[in-house]
Design a protein around this motif. Structure first.
Motif, mmCIF file in Angstrom:
data_model
loop_
_atom_site.group_PDB
_atom_site.id
_atom_site.type_symbol
_atom_site.label_atom_id
_atom_site.label_comp_id
_atom_site.label_asym_id
_atom_site.label_seq_id
_atom_site.Cartn_x
_atom_site.Cartn_y
_atom_site.Cartn_z
ATOM 1 N N TYR A 1 0.566 -1.020 -0.094
ATOM 2 C CA TYR A 1 -0.028 0.029 -0.028
ATOM 3 C C TYR A 1 1.026 1.314 -0.010
ATOM 4 N N ALA A 2 1.002 1.845 -1.221
ATOM 5 C CA ALA A 2 1.783 2.867 -1.374
ATOM 6 C C ALA A 2 1.123 4.503 -1.416
ATOM 7 N N TRP A 3 1.700 5.224 -0.246
ATOM 8 C CA TRP A 3 1.192 6.676 -0.560
ATOM 9 C C TRP A 3 2.372 7.295 -1.355
ATOM 10 N N HIS A 4 1.783 8.097 -2.622
ATOM 11 C CA HIS A 4 2.831 8.929 -3.247
ATOM 12 C C HIS A 4 2.409 10.149 -3.543
ATOM 13 N N PRO A 5 3.275 11.551 -3.573
ATOM 14 C CA PRO A 5 2.464 12.771 -4.268
ATOM 15 C C PRO A 5 1.497 12.564 -5.289
ATOM 16 N N ASP A 6 1.826 11.667 -6.279
ATOM 17 C CA ASP A 6 1.276 11.525 -7.578
ATOM 18 C C ASP A 6 -0.095 10.822 -7.375
ATOM 19 N N GLY A 7 -0.153 10.061 -6.291
ATOM 20 C CA GLY A 7 -1.725 9.434 -6.058
ATOM 21 C C GLY A 7 -1.170 8.060 -5.575
ATOM 22 N N PRO B 1 -1.552 20.342 0.477
ATOM 23 C CA PRO B 1 -0.296 20.039 1.038
ATOM 24 C C PRO B 1 -0.291 19.748 2.685
ATOM 25 N N PHE B 2 -1.369 20.500 3.257
ATOM 26 C CA PHE B 2 -1.771 20.195 4.637
ATOM 27 C C PHE B 2 -1.848 18.855 4.747
ATOM 28 N N GLN C 1 -1.226 13.001 6.443
ATOM 29 C CA GLN C 1 -1.292 11.628 6.039
ATOM 30 C C GLN C 1 0.133 11.093 6.316
ATOM 31 N N LEU C 2 1.213 11.688 5.985
ATOM 32 C CA LEU C 2 2.487 11.103 6.540
ATOM 33 C C LEU C 2 2.704 11.085 7.996
#
Length: 384
Positions: free
Chosen positions: A194-200, A350-351, A356-357
């Protein structure tokens, strides 16, 4: 026509209910608007909770899960530069199995055929009444099916949901969808990523040792054909961290592309008179938490006992409490699915991204946080 329980829907919920009822000495007839081939081929869920596997094994349906399924101890949580393994067995004493809904359906069809189950496929004009169901069979002949109880296992678009006239409905539409692919290539991971990434968001799952199932977060309304195979693999490599600590994503021939909208839906109560709802007819969850099929199995486990007691033993207490009993787990799983979804899907704010991170780092590095995820993902006991 007459039976003890009329079941609308021949997917996993409907067929499992008919199987459990038969084991309890209660007869049923199953009605399905689609063909047997169509229902058997639907590509849906792929993860079975610990409790679901226990129930299927107890019902005599677990042989192929153990021999052909893929036992997983946990999952990977990832964000750029970091990947963490959560071991569900160590954290919560429970595990999961990768075993696709198509395989569960095969097992159920074989079991019901062996049991002589009456199933009418390709019916139309299905209408639910208080003590009977009317329908037109595949040859165009009209029928009335009288029953002591009716089980609506016919999903989001069947007639059962709307037959509960006084229902309260709760719904959330998420501002993104999943682009899902099947690829004829061995998985590049031993357990789900399960990957969080700025692109989605991205998810690396699998269906077997030779078939990978992967997903990308995309905007609502995306046309799957607007994504070329090369574009898909490039996005997956970026979001899943190709090259990170030597890990590599292996591409392969893509055999299926589809877009899955994300939404949560709960309808209450799950009963009106002699009609009882189970599975997607009563609730929908986004697939992030792997709860859809498992919730249907949990519903049916409760409903089968309630109907056996009501019809065979003349004891209505479990039937009377069915909706409340089922919805304790429904709302718990709805919350968990929402939590996983909102933690991992980017919004462009961005907030939100920093929140999330922060949450991901807490879950990955706190035993309490990791245990909470493990307990919910691997599955609470049926009847929770």
């Amino acid at each position: 026509m007459r039976t003890q329980v009329a079941i609308i829907g021949a997917g996993p919920a409907g067929l499992l209910l008919s199987h459990l009822l038969a084991q309890g000495g209660v007869a049923s007839v199953v009605l399905e608007t689609r063909s047997e081939e169509y229902v058997a081929a639907r590509i849906r869920a792929g993860i079975l909770e610990h409790s679901s596997v226990e129930l299927l094994e107890k019902a005599g349906l677990g042989d192929r899960i153990r021999t052909e399924g893929d036992h997983h101890r946990g999952i990977y949580l990832q964000w750029p530069g970091e990947r963490h393994h959560l071991d569900f067995v160590n954290l919560a004493g429970r595990s999961v199995w990768v075993y696709g809904q198509t395989e569960v359906q095969k097992d159920l069809i074989a079991a019901r055929r062996a049991g002589g189950q009456e199933i009418h496929y390709e019916v139309s004009d299905v209408a639910v009444h208080d003590d009977h169901v009317t329908f037109t069979d595949a040859s165009g002949q009209s029928h009335r099916l009288d029953a002591d109880a009716i089980a609506g296992c016919d999903g989001s678009f069947g007639p059962s949901r709307n037959a509960v006239a006084a229902a309260e409905k709760y719904e959330k539409i998420y501002p993104y969808s999943w682009l899902g692919i099947l690829a004829d290539v061995a998985p590049s991971t031993d357990e789900l990523i399960y990957a969080w990434h700025p692109d989605g968001f991205a998810l690396h799952s699998m269906r077997s040792a030779t078939v990978s199932r992967l997903y990308l977060q995309v905007p609502n309304g995306t046309d799957p054909q607007s994504w070329s195979d090369d574009r898909i693999w490039e996005a997956l490599a970026t979001r899943l961290g190709h090259g990170q600590n030597g890990w590599k994503l292996t591409p392969g021939p893509i055999t299926d592309k589809s877009v899955l909208p994300m939404r949560s839906y709960v309808q209450t109560p799950m009963r009106q008179g002699n009609l009882f709802l189970a599975g997607d007819a009563a609730h929908i969850v986004p697939p992030t938490g792997a709860k859809g099929l498992n919730l249907a199995i949990a519903d049916v486990a409760l409903l089968s006992k309630a109907l056996i007691d009501k019809i065979k033993n003349r004891d209505p207490r479990k039937a009377d409490s069915y909706s409340d009993d089922a919805q304790r787990r429904v709302w718990r799983c709805t919350h968990f699915s929402w939590w996983m979804t909102t933690m991992l899907h980017t919004s462009g704010d961005p907030f939100d991204a920093q929140l999330q991170l922060s949450q991901l780092k807490w879950v990955a590095n706190s035993e309490a946080g990791a245990t909470g995820l493990a307990e919910n993902y691997a599955g609470l006991p049926i009847g929770y």
